[in-house]
Design an enzyme around this catalytic site. Structure first.
Site, PDB file in Angstrom:
ATOM      1  N   GLU A 194      11.200  -4.113   5.536  1.00 57.15           N
ATOM      2  CA  GLU A 194      10.191  -3.515   6.422  1.00 57.15           C
ATOM      3  C   GLU A 194      10.500  -3.763   7.899  1.00 57.15           C
ATOM      4  OE1 GLU A 194       8.584  -1.492   4.949  1.00 57.15           O
ATOM      5  OE2 GLU A 194       8.413  -2.216   2.887  1.00 57.15           O
TER       6      GLU A 194
ATOM      7  N   TYR B  64       0.815  -1.226   0.000  1.00 61.98           N
ATOM      8  CA  TYR B  64       0.000   0.000   0.000  1.00 61.98           C
ATOM      9  C   TYR B  64       0.842   1.267   0.000  1.00 61.98           C
ATOM     10  CZ  TYR B  64       1.381  -0.201   4.869  1.00 61.98           C
ATOM     11  OH  TYR B  64       2.133  -0.259   6.015  1.00 61.98           O
ATOM     12  N   GLY B  65       2.168   1.114   0.055  1.00 61.26           N
ATOM     13  CA  GLY B  65       3.017   2.299   0.211  1.00 61.26           C
ATOM     14  C   GLY B  65       4.134   2.345  -0.808  1.00 61.26           C
TER      15      GLY B  65
ATOM     16  N   LEU C 160       6.146   0.275  -1.736  1.00 60.47           N
ATOM     17  CA  LEU C 160       6.331  -0.905  -2.584  1.00 60.47           C
ATOM     18  C   LEU C 160       5.434  -0.878  -3.815  1.00 60.47           C
ATOM     19  CD1 LEU C 160       6.653  -3.627   0.198  1.00 60.47           C
ATOM     20  CD2 LEU C 160       8.429  -3.016  -1.454  1.00 60.47           C
TER      21      LEU C 160
HETATM   22  N1  PCA Z   1       6.191  -0.266   2.312  1.00 63.11           N
HETATM   23  C1  PCA Z   1       5.228  -1.295   2.559  1.00 63.11           C
HETATM   24  C2  PCA Z   1       4.672  -0.957   3.886  1.00 63.11           C
HETATM   25  C3  PCA Z   1       4.828   0.497   3.988  1.00 63.11           C
HETATM   26  C4  PCA Z   1       5.801   0.853   2.936  1.00 63.11           C
HETATM   27  O1  PCA Z   1       6.187   1.963   2.614  1.00 63.11           O
HETATM   28  C5  PCA Z   1       4.175  -1.280   1.490  1.00 63.11           C
HETATM   29  O2  PCA Z   1       4.317  -0.571   0.483  1.00 63.11           O
HETATM   30  O3  PCA Z   1       3.166  -1.975   1.640  1.00 63.11           O
END
Ligand code: PCA
Length: 170
Positions: free
Chosen positions: A108, A41-42, A44
């Site tokens: 992470e 969600y971020g 990635l």
């Molecule tokens: N990376 C992971 C968790 C938060 C982030 O920046 C993601 O994209 O899901």
């Protein structure tokens, strides 16, 4: 022949683990072909700084969490806070092998910073499945107005070189 059979058997297993419209998916984030589903969600996500950690992953589709959560932002880095009931959080599902998943856990800092736990996901095409997601039990920063990291002003296109949680090229 056997190889071809195995290929199709694995493909079928993966597809059945990817849910059906309106039906609940399996309880565990596996694809049935030795891979795992992960919901990101971020950073990635496609177009963001850490997307390269998903090199070799199979893109399953865009989606959102079936349940409402909180999405916090600090210094361009998002944190998923379970059980806050703010909004469904937007992201993408990938099928990953054990090596990719281990790389994500390291990035992470699972389970210290983010804890990888199962999350119910609804894909944009209506299929439902369960995927791993990186939750933050102690989210940093402030909650976003929407559950979409891409909407956030200051969503970091890349992690800074002095960010200790940053993703150094390796
Ligand atoms: N990376 C992971 C968790 C938060 C982030 O920046 C993601 O994209 O899901």
């Amino acid at each position: 022949m056997v190889l071809l059979y195995n290929f199709f058997a694995r493909k079928r297993a993966a597809e059945s683990a990817e849910g059906q419209p309106g039906k609940p998916g399996p309880e565990v984030p596996g694809t049935g072909d030795g891979r795992s589903h992960v919901f990101v969600y971020g950073t990635l996500r496609r177009g963001f700084s850490n997307h390269r950690f998903l090199t070799g992953a199979r893109f399953v589709g865009p989606g959102r969490t079936a349940e409402s959560h909180g999405l916090y932002l600090e210094d361009g880095i998002p944190y998923l806070a379970a059980g806050e009931g703010r909004y469904p959080v937007v992201g993408e599902v990938y099928a990953v092998d054990a090596a990719i998943l281990a790389g994500l856990d390291e990035l992470e800092e699972h389970p210290r910073v983010y804890a990888r736990r199962p999350a119910a996901i609804v894909l944009d095409d209506g299929r439902r499945l369960v995927a791993w997601a990186y939750f933050a039990d102690e989210p940093r920063g402030a909650p976003l107005a929407s559950g979409d990291f891409a909407d956030a002003r200051g969503a970091s296109p890349r992690r800074g070189p002095d960010d200790p949680g940053g993703a150094a090229p390796r």
